[in-house]
Design an enzyme around this catalytic site. Structure first.
Site, PDB file in Angstrom:
ATOM      1  N   ASP A  34       0.844  -1.219   0.163  1.00 36.27           N
ATOM      2  CA  ASP A  34      -0.114   0.188   0.029  1.00 36.27           C
ATOM      3  C   ASP A  34       0.962   1.164  -0.027  1.00 36.27           C
ATOM      4  O   ASP A  34       2.137   1.111  -0.316  1.00 36.27           O
ATOM      5  CB  ASP A  34      -0.991  -0.033   0.982  1.00 36.27           C
ATOM      6  N   ARG A  36       0.923   3.797   2.585  1.00 36.17           N
ATOM      7  CA  ARG A  36       1.097   4.558   4.012  1.00 36.17           C
ATOM      8  C   ARG A  36       1.608   3.470   5.170  1.00 36.17           C
ATOM      9  O   ARG A  36       1.742   4.227   6.291  1.00 36.17           O
ATOM     10  CB  ARG A  36      -0.041   5.228   4.357  1.00 36.17           C
ATOM     11  N   ASN A 104      -8.687   0.901  -5.348  1.00 36.12           N
ATOM     12  CA  ASN A 104      -7.598  -0.114  -6.037  1.00 36.12           C
ATOM     13  C   ASN A 104      -7.886  -0.201  -7.373  1.00 36.12           C
ATOM     14  O   ASN A 104      -8.761  -0.205  -7.940  1.00 36.12           O
ATOM     15  CB  ASN A 104      -7.453  -1.418  -5.283  1.00 36.12           C
ATOM     16  N   ASP A 106      -5.903  -2.672  -9.018  1.00 31.39           N
ATOM     17  CA  ASP A 106      -5.346  -4.027  -9.350  1.00 31.39           C
ATOM     18  C   ASP A 106      -6.175  -4.827  -9.944  1.00 31.39           C
ATOM     19  O   ASP A 106      -5.797  -6.017 -10.371  1.00 31.39           O
ATOM     20  CB  ASP A 106      -4.546  -4.400  -7.973  1.00 31.39           C
TER      21      ASP A 106
HETATM   22  P1  NAD Z   1      -3.198   3.879   2.189  1.00 28.41           P
HETATM   23  O1  NAD Z   1      -1.867   3.169   1.642  1.00 28.41           O
HETATM   24  O2  NAD Z   1      -3.331   5.188   2.319  1.00 28.41           O
HETATM   25  O3  NAD Z   1      -3.805   3.088   3.327  1.00 28.41           O
HETATM   26  C1  NAD Z   1      -3.767   1.862   3.541  1.00 28.41           C
HETATM   27  C2  NAD Z   1      -4.270   1.430   5.141  1.00 28.41           C
HETATM   28  O4  NAD Z   1      -4.784  -0.125   5.041  1.00 28.41           O
HETATM   29  C3  NAD Z   1      -3.627   1.703   6.200  1.00 28.41           C
HETATM   30  O5  NAD Z   1      -4.378   2.469   7.023  1.00 28.41           O
HETATM   31  C4  NAD Z   1      -3.202   0.364   6.704  1.00 28.41           C
HETATM   32  O6  NAD Z   1      -3.056   0.181   8.028  1.00 28.41           O
HETATM   33  C5  NAD Z   1      -4.183  -0.578   6.240  1.00 28.41           C
HETATM   34  N1  NAD Z   1      -3.904  -1.945   5.734  1.00 28.41           N
HETATM   35  C6  NAD Z   1      -2.699  -2.353   5.365  1.00 28.41           C
HETATM   36  N2  NAD Z   1      -2.875  -3.790   5.129  1.00 28.41           N
HETATM   37  C7  NAD Z   1      -3.748  -3.955   5.737  1.00 28.41           C
HETATM   38  C8  NAD Z   1      -4.411  -5.351   5.925  1.00 28.41           C
HETATM   39  N3  NAD Z   1      -3.738  -6.414   5.561  1.00 28.41           N
HETATM   40  N4  NAD Z   1      -5.660  -5.609   6.703  1.00 28.41           N
HETATM   41  C9  NAD Z   1      -6.189  -4.271   7.282  1.00 28.41           C
HETATM   42  N5  NAD Z   1      -5.792  -3.025   6.911  1.00 28.41           N
HETATM   43  C10 NAD Z   1      -4.657  -2.999   6.213  1.00 28.41           C
HETATM   44  O7  NAD Z   1      -4.099   3.271   1.043  1.00 28.41           O
HETATM   45  P2  NAD Z   1      -5.482   4.091   0.409  1.00 28.41           P
HETATM   46  O8  NAD Z   1      -6.168   4.597   1.550  1.00 28.41           O
HETATM   47  O9  NAD Z   1      -6.002   3.042  -0.451  1.00 28.41           O
HETATM   48  O10 NAD Z   1      -4.862   5.091  -0.463  1.00 28.41           O
HETATM   49  C11 NAD Z   1      -3.934   4.790  -1.203  1.00 28.41           C
HETATM   50  C12 NAD Z   1      -4.135   5.201  -2.762  1.00 28.41           C
HETATM   51  O11 NAD Z   1      -3.286   4.534  -3.293  1.00 28.41           O
HETATM   52  C13 NAD Z   1      -5.519   4.730  -3.159  1.00 28.41           C
HETATM   53  O12 NAD Z   1      -5.823   5.636  -4.105  1.00 28.41           O
HETATM   54  C14 NAD Z   1      -5.059   3.691  -4.282  1.00 28.41           C
HETATM   55  O13 NAD Z   1      -5.606   3.931  -5.492  1.00 28.41           O
HETATM   56  C15 NAD Z   1      -3.506   3.770  -4.573  1.00 28.41           C
HETATM   57  N6  NAD Z   1      -3.167   2.296  -4.320  1.00 28.41           N
HETATM   58  C16 NAD Z   1      -3.667   1.109  -5.060  1.00 28.41           C
HETATM   59  C17 NAD Z   1      -2.928  -0.223  -4.754  1.00 28.41           C
HETATM   60  C18 NAD Z   1      -3.641  -1.289  -5.257  1.00 28.41           C
HETATM   61  O14 NAD Z   1      -4.428  -1.127  -6.454  1.00 28.41           O
HETATM   62  N7  NAD Z   1      -3.729  -2.492  -4.727  1.00 28.41           N
HETATM   63  C19 NAD Z   1      -1.828  -0.002  -3.994  1.00 28.41           C
HETATM   64  C20 NAD Z   1      -1.231   1.002  -3.563  1.00 28.41           C
HETATM   65  C21 NAD Z   1      -1.940   2.210  -3.716  1.00 28.41           C
END
Ligand code: NAD
Length: 242
Positions: A34, A36, A104, A106
Site C-alpha cells: 500500500d 502508507r 484499488n 489492481d
Molecule cells: P493507504 O496506503 O493510504 O492506506 C492503507 C491502509 O490500509 C492503512 O491504514 C493500513 O494500516 C491499512 N492496511 C494495510 N494492510 C492491511 C491489511 N492487511 N488489513 C487491514 N488493513 C490494512 O491506501 P488507500 O487509503 O487505499 O490510499 C492510497 C491510494 O493509493 C489509493 O488511491 C489507491 O488507489 C492507491 N493504491 C492502490 C493499490 C492497489 O491497487 N492495490 C496499491 C497502492 C496504492
C-alpha cells in the site's frame, strides 16, 4: 469467536445491501504494497514521492520516469485475490452484498468473482492510446520498454486516475447510489486520506458502519464497530453462508 467477530457476523448475516468500501490495505495480503504502511510505497526509496510521480502533470512532463515507477511498483501482475477479495465475492453471490467500491487499481475484486465493482481510480487492466483511443491489455504495458506507443504513434496511457485528474462521473454516480441505499457499510484497508474518494462515505444512508483496518483512521470515531487487524483474516473468519 470474540465479541467483535460475533457482531460482524450477525450484521453481515442480517444485511441484504451491504456495501464494502476499500483501499490498498485490501491487497497487501496479496503481496501488493500500500502507500502508507511501514513497508508501504511512501517509505521506499525512490527519487520522487508516489503522489508526484503518479500525477498527471508528471506523466505529461516525464512519461519515461512515470512508466519506470509504474511498471516497477504498480504492476504486480502475478498477485492473486486473498481471502478478503474472495469473501466479498461470496457475499455478493449469497445476496448479502450489493457492491464493492474500491480505490484499488489492481482488478483483484473482479478476478475473485465480484461483479458489481466501482473502481474509483480505474484499473491497470484498461489502457488507451491518447491519440486514436485504441484499447490495449496490461500486457502491452508490462512487455514494452520505455514509453509504450500505439501503432498510430500515440502514447498509451493506463485508465487509472492520476493525481490532478477527476474521477469518472459514471463510476462516482454508481458508487453514490449504492451508498445511499446500503443497509450496512463496511470500510476496510484504507487510511481514508485520499480525497475525493474518502469523502464519498458521507453519502451512506444506513445506520451501521464497520471499520476494519490495521491502523487507526480519521473515521474510527464514527464507526459502530472497529476491528483492528488484517482484513483477509477477519473477513475470512466469517462463517460460510452468512
Ligand atoms: P493507504 O496506503 O493510504 O492506506 C492503507 C491502509 O490500509 C492503512 O491504514 C493500513 O494500516 C491499512 N492496511 C494495510 N494492510 C492491511 C491489511 N492487511 N488489513 C487491514 N488493513 C490494512 O491506501 P488507500 O487509503 O487505499 O490510499 C492510497 C491510494 O493509493 C489509493 O488511491 C489507491 O488507489 C492507491 N493504491 C492502490 C493499490 C492497489 O491497487 N492495490 C496499491 C497502492 C496504492
Amino acid at each position: 469467536m470474540n465479541q467483535e467477530m460475533e457482531k460482524l457476523t450477525q450484521w453481515v448475516g442480517e444485511s441484504r445491501k451491504m456495501v464494502f468500501f476499500g483501499g490498498a490495505g485490501v491487497s497487501t495480503e496479496s503481496g501488493i504494497p500500500d502507500f502508507r504502511s511501514v513497508d508501504g510505497l511512501y517509505r521506499q526509496k525512490y527519487p520522487y514521492p508516489p503522489e508526484t510521480v503518479l500525477s498527471r502533470s508528471f506523466f505529461d512532463r516525464n512519461p519515461e520516469e512515470f512508466y519506470r515507477f509504474y511498471r516497477d511498483k504498480m504492476l504486480i501482475l502475478d498477485a492473486k485475490p486473498n481471502m478478503a477479495h474472495r469473501k466479498l465475492a461470496q457475499l455478493e453471490a449469497s445476496g448479502h452484498l450489493l457492491s464493492v467500491i474500491t480505490q484499488n487499481i489492481d482488478g483483484l475484486h473482479t478476478l475473485a468473482g465480484s461483479r458489481r465493482v466501482w473502481e474509483l481510480h480505474g484499473s491497470v487492466h484498461r489502457n488507451t492510446c491518447m491519440k486514436c483511443g485504441a484499447a490495449y491489455p496490461v500486457s502491452a504495458i508490462a512487455q514494452s520498454q520505455g514509453v509504450p506507443r500505439c501503432t498510430c504513434g500515440g502514447i498509451i496511457k493506463p485508465d487509472v486516475v492520476l493525481y490532478e485528474e477527476p474521477l469518472d462521473e459514471d463510476v462516482l454516480y454508481g458508487a453514490v447510489q449504492d451508498l445511499q441505499q446500503a443497509d450496512l457499510l463496511v470500510v476496510g484497508g484504507t487510511s481514508l486520506a485520499v480525497y475525493p474518494a474518502a469523502g464519498l462515505l458521507r453519502y451512506y444512508g444506513g445506520k451501521r458502519i464497520v471499520l476494519i483496518n490495521k491502523s487507526p483512521t480519521p473515521y474510527d470515531s464514527q464507526a459502530d464497530l472497529v476491528l483492528a487487524g488484517p482484513i483477509g483474516e477477519i473477513l475470512g473468519a466469517l462463517p460460510d453462508g452468512v
